[in-house]
Design a protein around this motif. Structure first.
Motif, PDB file in Angstrom:
ATOM      1  N   GLU A  51      43.422  32.413  35.340  1.00 26.22           N
ATOM      2  CA  GLU A  51      44.216  32.144  36.539  1.00 26.22           C
ATOM      3  C   GLU A  51      43.364  31.674  37.719  1.00 26.22           C
ATOM      4  O   GLU A  51      43.901  31.279  38.748  1.00 26.22           O
ATOM      5  N   VAL A  52      42.025  31.739  37.614  1.00 26.94           N
ATOM      6  CA  VAL A  52      41.141  31.511  38.758  1.00 26.94           C
ATOM      7  C   VAL A  52      40.516  30.122  38.657  1.00 26.94           C
ATOM      8  O   VAL A  52      39.747  29.846  37.726  1.00 26.94           O
ATOM      9  N   SER A  75      39.773  29.163  44.217  1.00 22.69           N
ATOM     10  CA  SER A  75      39.825  30.622  44.167  1.00 22.69           C
ATOM     11  C   SER A  75      38.452  31.204  43.863  1.00 22.69           C
ATOM     12  O   SER A  75      38.091  32.268  44.379  1.00 22.69           O
ATOM     13  N   SER A  77      49.065  42.392  39.737  1.00 22.63           N
ATOM     14  CA  SER A  77      49.080  40.958  39.437  1.00 22.63           C
ATOM     15  C   SER A  77      47.737  40.308  39.751  1.00 22.63           C
ATOM     16  O   SER A  77      47.197  40.493  40.852  1.00 22.63           O
ATOM     17  N   LYS A 135      47.457  37.008  39.951  1.00 27.71           N
ATOM     18  CA  LYS A 135      47.789  35.935  40.891  1.00 27.71           C
ATOM     19  C   LYS A 135      47.938  36.472  42.305  1.00 27.71           C
ATOM     20  O   LYS A 135      47.460  35.868  43.266  1.00 27.71           O
ATOM     21  N   SER A 166      44.585  37.222  43.685  1.00 27.44           N
ATOM     22  CA  SER A 166      43.881  35.970  43.967  1.00 27.44           C
ATOM     23  C   SER A 166      44.427  35.306  45.231  1.00 27.44           C
ATOM     24  O   SER A 166      43.651  34.842  46.084  1.00 27.44           O
ATOM     25  N   TYR A 167      45.748  35.268  45.376  1.00 28.62           N
ATOM     26  CA  TYR A 167      46.348  34.684  46.582  1.00 28.62           C
ATOM     27  C   TYR A 167      45.964  35.483  47.831  1.00 28.62           C
ATOM     28  O   TYR A 167      45.684  34.908  48.886  1.00 28.62           O
ATOM     29  N   GLU A 190      38.423  34.839  33.081  1.00 29.90           N
ATOM     30  CA  GLU A 190      39.641  34.446  33.799  1.00 29.90           C
ATOM     31  C   GLU A 190      39.447  33.172  34.607  1.00 29.90           C
ATOM     32  O   GLU A 190      40.338  32.765  35.348  1.00 29.90           O
ATOM     33  N   THR A 201      47.330  42.656  33.363  1.00 27.95           N
ATOM     34  CA  THR A 201      46.139  42.980  34.152  1.00 27.95           C
ATOM     35  C   THR A 201      45.435  44.164  33.502  1.00 27.95           C
ATOM     36  O   THR A 201      46.056  44.963  32.794  1.00 27.95           O
TER      37      THR A 201
END
Length: 501
Positions: free
Chosen positions: A35-36, A40, A175, A177, A180-181, A250, A356
């Motif tokens: 996801e990264v 990020s 999560s 995401k 990360s956000y 990731e 996760t």
């Protein structure tokens, strides 16, 4: 509820999602997801590195070297060392594409015992204590505006730090995401205060406020021990330069994004740190900086009044962002250690619903809460840095060893051999010089604690005594049912299902 019933529940859930079968989603549901991306990745480095350190360490660095000139040189040298170390880790990260930072590299280079000792020291002391210090710094800055003219009560600081740890841990468990956000958002927020301080300093310099830089090298004589202690405090502010290696699994396109994130992120941090220190010295003399309780707040009071409230607010964003980045990456170390059998097996399990490493993240947060009882921050940093650079040096030595023992292994990134040699020698000096020049018992206690992990290794891992299995198996089963987690796909063999430590 057994593991089979948990799998049955997951299968039923999967079959209700757009008609997809369990088999078509298995690889996604049973592993950490990529996801990264590059942005990020840069934000993880910048967001983790720029935290509480630049608002705490300038005072300690100056106290050890005693003059403006050597202080700025130390900050620049720390940035160079962090960049060289990160480049070495980039080679390791693209050669061994496993999460967990130093852990898999030590495992590949030297075997399970050094890797276990690293995981033991990191999971029980190094990472959680760092997490706690950052959250305590956050709590101090958040509470300061509500107690003008006096120090906030200790109980308030502790409670705020505990709330911060619980909140960050929950976000990272829910999560990837979302975490990360949040990291991207907080990194942008902290860059606001960094830019404000830097621009303010540049404006003041342009107006001719250079008197504090005159005779900038006039100070007390320096010793190797004092220089190393100054490096410890400076490198604390840079700590996090290797954090991206903890989440290699990731990263999208790790061969490209890992080195690019390092090459962009760490030099950016170095330039910011030097300019921030220049701004501090533009406003304060060396004596005033040493007498300041909070350097950034003093700077804001003198430069930004009546808008000085901006500084503690955005410093709070900065510290909470560093805490989030630390939790995001360190949770993966727990995950990998559990996957390798060096911690409870359940710590390597993945949430069915959230995808996760929830048990690992929750474990990290729980230990972090224990460390919110504050000590002397500078002393903690010294011993934290001692232990950290002991393992940094060992990991870089592993890179050098694998250049000869694994010549055939593919290396998408290959740094000149002189770079890891320099970093390893610097690590040796940083570890030994303070002990030789000013020996103290806490250094011995630190070493003894690290090697005390061998007792647990022998009892629970090497010999795997039956009574240890009887204790760990029920713990694993109940935690698996409570957290609704299952082993990752590569871990779902029959042997793994029966071996829980």
């Amino acid at each position: 509820m057994t593991e089979e019933s948990i799998r049955h529940r997951k299968q039923s859930s999967d079959q209700g999602l757009d008609g997809l079968s369990l088999e078509s989603k298995k690889s996604k549901s049973m592993n950490l997801q990529k996801e990264v991306g590059l942005i990020s990745g840069i934000c993880v480095i910048v967001g983790t590195v720029i935290g509480s350190g630049i608002f705490i360490s300038p005072k300690a660095v100056l106290a050890n070297v005693g003059a403006v000139g050597p202080c700025l040189i130390i900050w620049a040298a720390c940035g160079v060392l962090a960049t060289l170390g990160a480049l070495c880790f980039a080679e390791l990260g693209t050669m061994i594409t496993k999460s967990g930072g130093e852990y898999p590299y030590l495992m590949e280079a030297f075997g399970p015992i050094p890797a276990y000792l690293f995981s033991w020291a990191s999971l029980i002391v190094i990472k959680p204590s760092s997490f706690a210090i950052i959250c305590l710094s956050f709590a101090e800055y958040v509470s300061a505006p509500f107690y003008p003219g006096c120090d906030p009560p200790i109980i308030v600081i502790k409670c705020l730090a505990a709330v911060a740890i619980v909140t960050i841990t929950t976000v990272n468990a829910l999560s990837v995401k979302l975490a990360s956000y949040l990291q991207n958002l907080l990194t942008a927020a902290k860059m606001v205060i960094v830019v404000i301080i830097i621009i303010s300093g540049i404006v003041l310099l342009a107006q001719g406020n250079t008197q504090n830089f005159q005779n900038s090298f006039d100070g007390p004589p320096l010793s190797v021990g004092l220089i190393c202690l100054a490096f410890y405090n400076g490198l604390w502010a840079y700590d996090g330069w290797n954090q991206l290696n903890y989440i290699t699994e990731e990263l999208k396109d790790p061969y490209r994004n890992l080195p690019l994130s390092i090459i962009i992120g760490i030099p950016l941090v170095t330039v910011c740190y030097i300019l921030i220190n220049v701004s501090y010295f533009t406003v304060m003399t060396s004596t005033e900086l040493l007498q300041s309780q909070a350097v950034a707040v003093t700077f804001g009071d003198r430069v930004l009044y009546p808008a000085s409230w901006i500084v503690p607010l955005f410093v709070a964003f900065s510290t909470i962002g560093a805490a989030n980045g630390t939790c995001f990456t360190a949770g993966r170390l727990v995950y990998v250690a559990g996957r390798e059998g060096h911690m409870l097996k359940v710590l390597s399990y993945i949430s069915i619903k959230r995808l996760t490493p929830a048990p690992a993240v929750l474990f990290y947060g729980a230990v972090g809460i224990i460390y919110i009882i504050p000590g002397d921050i500078n002393t903690l940093i010294n011993y934290f840095s001692f232990a950290v650079w002991l393992f940094y040096g060992l990991t870089i030595a592993g890179l050098i060893v694998m250049r000869f023992t694994r010549k055939e292994q593919e290396r998408p990134i290959r740094v000149p051999l002189v770079i890891p040699i320099i970093v390893m020698l610097v690590a040796v000096v940083l570890v030994l010089a303070p002990i030789i020049t000013a020996p103290e018992l806490p250094y011995l206690y630190c070493v003894l604690f690290i090697f005390s992990g061998l007792i647990f290794y022998v009892l629970f891992i090497h010999y795997k005594f039956g009574w240890a299995q009887k204790i760990s198996n029920p713990i694993t089963m109940y935690l698996q049912m409570l957290l609704e987690v299952v082993p990752p796909e590569s871990d779902t063999t029959e042997e793994d299902k029966t071996s829980h430590f």
